[in-house]
Design an enzyme around this catalytic site. Structure first.
Site, mmCIF file in Angstrom:
data_model
loop_
_atom_site.group_PDB
_atom_site.id
_atom_site.type_symbol
_atom_site.label_atom_id
_atom_site.label_comp_id
_atom_site.label_asym_id
_atom_site.label_seq_id
_atom_site.Cartn_x
_atom_site.Cartn_y
_atom_site.Cartn_z
ATOM 1 N N ALA A 221 -72.731 6.149 13.032
ATOM 2 C CA ALA A 221 -73.253 4.793 13.174
ATOM 3 C C ALA A 221 -72.168 3.839 12.692
ATOM 4 O O ALA A 221 -71.303 4.216 11.899
ATOM 5 C CB ALA A 221 -74.520 4.644 12.338
ATOM 6 N N GLU B 234 -75.630 13.425 15.250
ATOM 7 C CA GLU B 234 -77.063 13.284 15.524
ATOM 8 C C GLU B 234 -77.313 12.962 16.991
ATOM 9 O O GLU B 234 -78.274 13.455 17.587
ATOM 10 C CB GLU B 234 -77.636 12.187 14.608
ATOM 11 N N GLU C 175 -72.768 11.200 5.608
ATOM 12 C CA GLU C 175 -73.444 10.008 5.054
ATOM 13 C C GLU C 175 -73.471 10.012 3.539
ATOM 14 O O GLU C 175 -73.414 8.971 2.895
ATOM 15 C CB GLU C 175 -74.880 9.910 5.598
HETATM 16 N N1 CAA Z 1 -68.079 2.848 11.751
HETATM 17 C C1 CAA Z 1 -67.269 1.806 11.959
HETATM 18 N N2 CAA Z 1 -65.937 1.935 12.204
HETATM 19 C C2 CAA Z 1 -65.443 3.193 12.202
HETATM 20 C C3 CAA Z 1 -66.242 4.325 11.995
HETATM 21 C C4 CAA Z 1 -67.622 4.117 11.760
HETATM 22 N N3 CAA Z 1 -68.487 5.128 11.599
HETATM 23 N N4 CAA Z 1 -65.444 5.425 12.045
HETATM 24 C C5 CAA Z 1 -64.209 4.999 12.299
HETATM 25 N N5 CAA Z 1 -64.201 3.652 12.392
HETATM 26 C C6 CAA Z 1 -63.042 2.770 12.640
HETATM 27 C C7 CAA Z 1 -62.143 2.681 11.427
HETATM 28 O O1 CAA Z 1 -62.664 1.753 10.494
HETATM 29 C C8 CAA Z 1 -60.838 2.261 12.039
HETATM 30 O O2 CAA Z 1 -60.915 0.885 12.333
HETATM 31 P P1 CAA Z 1 -59.679 -0.097 11.892
HETATM 32 O O3 CAA Z 1 -58.512 0.393 12.720
HETATM 33 O O4 CAA Z 1 -60.163 -1.446 12.278
HETATM 34 O O5 CAA Z 1 -59.472 0.122 10.440
HETATM 35 C C9 CAA Z 1 -60.854 2.990 13.379
HETATM 36 O O6 CAA Z 1 -62.212 3.338 13.640
HETATM 37 C C10 CAA Z 1 -60.055 4.283 13.350
HETATM 38 O O7 CAA Z 1 -60.532 5.064 12.276
HETATM 39 P P2 CAA Z 1 -59.562 5.675 11.134
HETATM 40 O O8 CAA Z 1 -58.361 4.834 10.964
HETATM 41 O O9 CAA Z 1 -60.427 5.929 9.932
HETATM 42 O O10 CAA Z 1 -59.163 7.057 11.842
HETATM 43 P P3 CAA Z 1 -58.703 8.391 11.112
HETATM 44 O O11 CAA Z 1 -58.198 9.278 12.202
HETATM 45 O O12 CAA Z 1 -57.825 8.099 9.967
HETATM 46 O O13 CAA Z 1 -60.073 9.036 10.507
HETATM 47 C C11 CAA Z 1 -62.392 9.683 10.569
HETATM 48 C C12 CAA Z 1 -61.085 9.484 11.370
HETATM 49 C C13 CAA Z 1 -62.230 10.832 9.568
HETATM 50 C C14 CAA Z 1 -63.489 10.030 11.580
HETATM 51 C C15 CAA Z 1 -62.742 8.383 9.800
HETATM 52 O O14 CAA Z 1 -62.662 7.285 10.701
HETATM 53 C C16 CAA Z 1 -64.103 8.367 9.173
HETATM 54 O O15 CAA Z 1 -64.303 9.001 8.147
HETATM 55 N N6 CAA Z 1 -65.079 7.653 9.802
HETATM 56 C C17 CAA Z 1 -66.390 7.497 9.242
HETATM 57 C C18 CAA Z 1 -67.212 8.778 9.406
HETATM 58 C C19 CAA Z 1 -68.602 8.581 8.816
HETATM 59 O O16 CAA Z 1 -68.749 8.407 7.606
HETATM 60 N N7 CAA Z 1 -69.653 8.622 9.655
HETATM 61 C C20 CAA Z 1 -71.020 8.428 9.224
HETATM 62 C C21 CAA Z 1 -71.429 6.995 9.435
HETATM 63 S S1 CAA Z 1 -73.021 6.610 8.740
HETATM 64 C C22 CAA Z 1 -74.141 7.188 9.837
HETATM 65 O O17 CAA Z 1 -73.794 7.698 10.877
HETATM 66 C C23 CAA Z 1 -75.591 7.045 9.443
HETATM 67 C C24 CAA Z 1 -76.550 7.751 10.321
HETATM 68 O O18 CAA Z 1 -77.093 8.782 9.999
HETATM 69 C C25 CAA Z 1 -76.932 7.219 11.613
#
Ligand code: CAA
Length: 257
Positions: free
Chosen positions: A65, A111, A131
Site C-alpha cells: 500500500a 495481499e 507492515e
Molecule cells: N509506498 C510508497 N512509496 C513506495 C513504496 C510504498 N509501499 N515502496 C517503494 N516506494 C517508493 C520509494 O519511496 C521510492 O520513492 P522515491 O524515489 O521518491 O524515494 C521508490 O518507490 C523506489 O523505492 P526504493 O528507493 O525504496 O527502492 P529500493 O530498491 O531501494 O527498495 C523496497 C525496494 C525494499 C521494496 C523498498 O522500496 C521498500 O521497503 N518498500 C516498502 C515495502 C513495504 O513496507 N510495504 C508495506 C507497505 S504497508 C501495507 O502494504 C499495508 C497493508 O497491509 C495494505
C-alpha cells in the site's frame, strides 16, 4: 478508456492488467484501487474475456500500500473510511485472475497477489508482509489469506519478523502455484489464462467459487456447497457436450450454456 496507473492489453479472451506506477514500485494508492475496481467491473461485463492476468514490472509486482498516502492518517480517518475495504471488490471479481509476480510483492502487493486465484512467480519474486516494520499490521487480508495459504508457522514468521520469502520458498510453502524464469513469466501466465478461458465459463466460474469457499467455511459446509453446485451443472448443455465428447473421443465445443 485509459488509466493513469494501469495498462490493459487483450490477447484473445485474456485481459492482461499491468500495474504501472514505476516511480513508486507500483505502490497501491487510492487511484490504483479506484481504477482496478472500474476496470474489473468492465472486464466482468465483457463476454469476450474469460480470464485475467494481473502483473507488475520486472522489479516489482507491487511494493505495498502507498505508505506516503497513509502516513498522516488518524485512526478515525481510517476507521470511518473503512480503509482498504474497497479491495473486497477486487477479491470478489468473478472471473479467474492469475497473478504473474516478478520482483517485490510486499505488504498490500503480496495481499493483492493472494486475492488472485493463483500466483505464478518468476524466480526473482520476493514475497513478504513487512507492515510490522512500519508499526502496523497487514490490512488487506495478509494475516488471513497468508495463514490459510502457508499455515500458522510461516505466516507468523513472515508477519512478525517482516522478512521476505523468495519464490522457491513461496512455492514449497504453497503460496505460489508455479515458478518460472523471469523471461517466461508473462507467456506462462497468459497460456494458463488462455486454457482456462477455453473451457465452459459456467464450470470455470463454479470451480473458482467452490475452491474459494474452502477458505471461508467448515469442510462439511464446503463439501455440501460443492456437491450442490456439482449437481446443478447437470442442467447445462456444456456438461452434456463435455461428457459426450469424452465418450465419442473428440474435442468438446462449449457454448457457455
Ligand atoms: N509506498 C510508497 N512509496 C513506495 C513504496 C510504498 N509501499 N515502496 C517503494 N516506494 C517508493 C520509494 O519511496 C521510492 O520513492 P522515491 O524515489 O521518491 O524515494 C521508490 O518507490 C523506489 O523505492 P526504493 O528507493 O525504496 O527502492 P529500493 O530498491 O531501494 O527498495 C523496497 C525496494 C525494499 C521494496 C523498498 O522500496 C521498500 O521497503 N518498500 C516498502 C515495502 C513495504 O513496507 N510495504 C508495506 C507497505 S504497508 C501495507 O502494504 C499495508 C497493508 O497491509 C495494505
Amino acid at each position: 478508456m485509459t488509466y493513469e496507473t494501469l495498462l490493459l492489453e487483450t490477447r484473445g479472451r485474456v485481459a492482461i492488467i499491468t500495474l504501472n506506477r514505476p516511480q513508486a514500485l507500483n505502490a497501491l494508492n487510492s487511484t490504483v484501487l479506484a481504477e482496478m475496481r472500474q476496470l474489473l467491473g468492465e472486464l466482468q461485463a465483457d463476454d469476450g474475456i474469460g480470464a485475467v492476468v494481473l502483473t507488475g514490472s520486472e522489479k516489482a509486482f507491487a511494493a505495498g500500500a502507498d505508505i506516503k498516502e497513509m502516513q498522516s492518517l488518524e485512526f478515525v480517518d481510517a476507521y470511518r473510511a473503512d480503509l482498504f475495504s474497497g479491495w473486497d471488490d477486487v477479491a470478489g471479481f468473478r472471473k479467474p485472475m492469475i497473478a504473474a509476480v516478478s520482483g517485490f510483492a510486499l505488504g498490500g502487493g503480496c495481499e493483492l497477489a493472494m486475492m488472485c486465484d493463483f500466483i505464478i512467480a518468476a524466480k526473482t519474486a520476493k514475497f513478504g508482509q513487512p507492515e510490522i516494520t512500519l508499526g502496523v499490521i497487514p490490512g488487506m487480508g495478509g494475516t488471513q489469506r497468508l495463514t490459510r495459504a502457508v499455515g500458522k508457522a510461516k505466516a507468523m514468521d513472515l508477519c512478525l519478523t517482516g522478512r521476505l520469502m523468495d519464490a522457491h520458498e513461496a512455492e514449497s510453502a504453497g503460496l505460489v502455484a508455479r515458478v518460472v524464469d523471469q523471461e517466461r513469466l508473462l507467456d506462462e501466465a497468459v497460456a494458463a489464462a488462455e486454457k482456462i478461458a477455453s473451457f465452459s465459463q459456467t464450470a470455470v466460474g463454479m470451480v473458482k467459487e467452490t475452491v474459494s469457499r474452502a477458505f471461508e467455511q467448515t469442510l462439511s459446509e464446503g463439501l455440501r456447497f460443492e456437491r450442490r453446485l456439482f449437481h446443478s451443472l447437470f442442467a447445462t448443455q456444456d456438461q452434456k457436450e463435455g461428457m459426450a465428447a469424452f465418450t465419442e473421443k473428440r474435442k468438446p465445443v462449449f457454448k457457455n450454456r
